[in-house]
Enzyme design. Structure first.
Site, PDB file in Angstrom:
ATOM      1  CE  LYS A 246       0.899   1.510   4.316  1.00 33.63           C
ATOM      2  NZ  LYS A 246       1.515   2.766   4.697  1.00 33.63           N
TER       3      LYS A 246
ATOM      4  CG  ASP B 119      -1.184  -0.160   7.354  1.00 33.00           C
ATOM      5  OD1 ASP B 119      -2.025   0.741   7.507  1.00 33.00           O
ATOM      6  OD2 ASP B 119       0.049   0.030   7.432  1.00 33.00           O
TER       7      ASP B 119
ATOM      8  N   PRO C  47       9.249  -3.830   0.050  1.00 35.33           N
ATOM      9  CG  PRO C  47       9.724  -1.567  -0.354  1.00 35.33           C
ATOM     10  CD  PRO C  47       8.865  -2.708  -0.808  1.00 35.33           C
TER      11      PRO C  47
ATOM     12  N   GLY D 244       4.701  -6.340   5.871  1.00 37.98           N
ATOM     13  CA  GLY D 244       4.302  -7.318   6.886  1.00 37.98           C
ATOM     14  C   GLY D 244       2.790  -7.484   6.922  1.00 37.98           C
TER      15      GLY D 244
HETATM   16  O1  C5P Z   1      -1.470  -1.613  13.819  1.00 39.09           O
HETATM   17  P1  C5P Z   1      -0.037  -1.978  13.746  1.00 39.09           P
HETATM   18  O2  C5P Z   1       0.317  -3.150  14.614  1.00 39.09           O
HETATM   19  O3  C5P Z   1       0.475  -2.152  12.344  1.00 39.09           O
HETATM   20  O4  C5P Z   1       0.742  -0.736  14.319  1.00 39.09           O
HETATM   21  C1  C5P Z   1       2.084  -0.800  14.693  1.00 39.09           C
HETATM   22  C2  C5P Z   1       2.380   0.334  15.650  1.00 39.09           C
HETATM   23  O5  C5P Z   1       2.289   1.597  14.963  1.00 39.09           O
HETATM   24  C3  C5P Z   1       1.407   0.458  16.812  1.00 39.09           C
HETATM   25  O6  C5P Z   1       1.816  -0.327  17.889  1.00 39.09           O
HETATM   26  C4  C5P Z   1       1.474   1.937  17.152  1.00 39.09           C
HETATM   27  O7  C5P Z   1       2.639   2.207  17.904  1.00 39.09           O
HETATM   28  C5  C5P Z   1       1.699   2.564  15.791  1.00 39.09           C
HETATM   29  N1  C5P Z   1       0.427   3.026  15.188  1.00 39.09           N
HETATM   30  C6  C5P Z   1      -0.162   4.169  15.684  1.00 39.09           C
HETATM   31  N2  C5P Z   1      -1.341   4.610  15.137  1.00 39.09           N
HETATM   32  C7  C5P Z   1      -1.911   3.943  14.120  1.00 39.09           C
HETATM   33  C8  C5P Z   1      -1.322   2.787  13.580  1.00 39.09           C
HETATM   34  C9  C5P Z   1      -0.140   2.345  14.157  1.00 39.09           C
HETATM   35  O8  C5P Z   1       0.350   4.811  16.607  1.00 39.09           O
HETATM   36  N3  C5P Z   1      -3.049   4.413  13.597  1.00 39.09           N
END
Ligand code: C5P
Length: 328
Positions: free
Chosen positions: A21, A154, A112, A120
């Site tokens: 994305k 995501d 990447p 991921g």
């Molecule tokens: O949702 P995901 O596990 O991919 O997010 C990884 C990290 O990115 C979260 O633990 C958080 O620290 C940060 N994040 C955030 N706000 C979001 C999405 C992700 O702060 N909307």
């Protein structure tokens, strides 16, 4: 092994792909009580793909036969135990099915690693779609997206693909059906990666530092998406390029100042717009058409400001099965 009751006969391995994305607009709100940030984003899927194969392992196979195998660029940086996001996706559905099947996961990286393009998350999306088929669960897309949101912000978008408005922490989606015009984008990969939480934390720090009395006022914020959503209905890449925005960019540039040079080179090469992808450090350069993108990519390569330069296009569809021996 005794086949799991819910496993369709003959399905020993299923392969699915899921796209990278980019965020055409990434507006980041303040940090919430749960540690996440409220987002207002326009996601677009582009044609860099993660490929995930899930396969049943015989019960009497060696102990490490259900390990996670990762190949492709950046593979050594990806965990190969069950903390891997694709393995967590597999385990989530396996537990839901009440299955004790051993399932091996093979991932081929086309996105990447730690690059701000949801590599991921795409692994998890492809793993969900493939495991759903392998175990014969028959969950619909909506149910898979709900499971996806539990794995990462995501991941639902990597299942859905296309172009979509994302809200909440990015997991609430509304497809922008009218945003169909093909767009060519040069992707410049950086040496090394940036961790998403670190970049969010840096953004919080910069915002507080700029105006400690009123955190949030100091750095400019991306604003609304309506003009971009309208422009995406048309077929004018320059109009779209003029409306792209990424609140994370300031934080990524603060952590990796060398990216400024990459952005400058791409802009001087004639890109309509250059910006950091999501939390970075990959940089994106928006172009008028394929030939323009090839010319811009060549110029960026010549200047040696990127580890690798690719031309990609979007929107493309979401996660889907590419190889299923059951032929379903
Ligand atoms: O949702 P995901 O596990 O991919 O997010 C990884 C990290 O990115 C979260 O633990 C958080 O620290 C940060 N994040 C955030 N706000 C979001 C999405 C992700 O702060 N909307």
């Amino acid at each position: 092994m005794p086949r799991d009751a819910s496993t369709p006969a003959g399905a020993r391995a299923v392969t699915a792909v899921a796209p990278a994305k980019i965020n055409l607009h990434l507006g980041v709100g303040d940090v919430r009580g749960d540690g996440y940030h409220d987002l207002l984003t326009v996601y677009r899927a582009v044609d860099l793909w993660e490929r995930v194969t899930v396969s049943l392992v015989d019960a009497d196979a060696a102990d490490d036969d259900d390990e996670v195998i990762v190949t492709g660029p950046g593979a050594p940086q990806v965990p190969t135990d069950r903390t891997n996001l694709a393995a967590r996706a597999v385990d989530l559905l396996r537990e839901e099915a009440g299955s004790d099947a051993r399932i091996a996961v093979r991932i081929h990286k086309g996105v990447p690693v730690a690059g701000g393009m949801a590599g991921g998350s795409a692994d998890a999306a492809a793993a969900l779609v493939a495991t759903d088929r392998l175990l014969g669960l028959g969950l619909g897309r909506a149910a898979l997206e709900e499971r996806a949101a539990r794995l990462g912000s995501d991941v639902p978008f990597c299942i859905r693909g296309g172009t979509a408005l994302g809200t909440g922490r990015g997991e609430k989606l509304a497809t922008l059906l009218h945003a169909r015009a093909e767009q060519f984008i040069v992707v410049a990969l950086a040496d090394g990666g940036l961790s998403t939480p670190t970049v969010f934390a840096e953004l919080d720090r910069l915002r507080a530092e700029r105006d400690p009395a009123d955190p949030g006022r100091g750095l400019p914020r991306a604003g609304g998406v309506d003009p971009l959503v309208v422009a995406l209905a048309g077929d004018d890449p320059a109009a779209v390029a003029g409306l792209l925005a990424n609140d994370m960019e300031a934080a990524a540039l603060s952590l990796m100042p060398a990216l400024r040079r990459t952005l400058r080179v791409g802009r001087e090469a004639g890109a309509l717009h250059g910006m950091v992808s999501g939390s970075g450090p990959t940089c994106l350069f928006f172009c008028t058409d394929r030939d323009h993108a090839i010319a811009v990519a060549a110029e960026i390569s010549e200047h040696g400001v990127a580890r690798e330069v690719r031309v990609t296009r979007g929107p493309v569809g979401g996660a889907h099965i590419v190889d299923d021996p059951t032929g379903k």
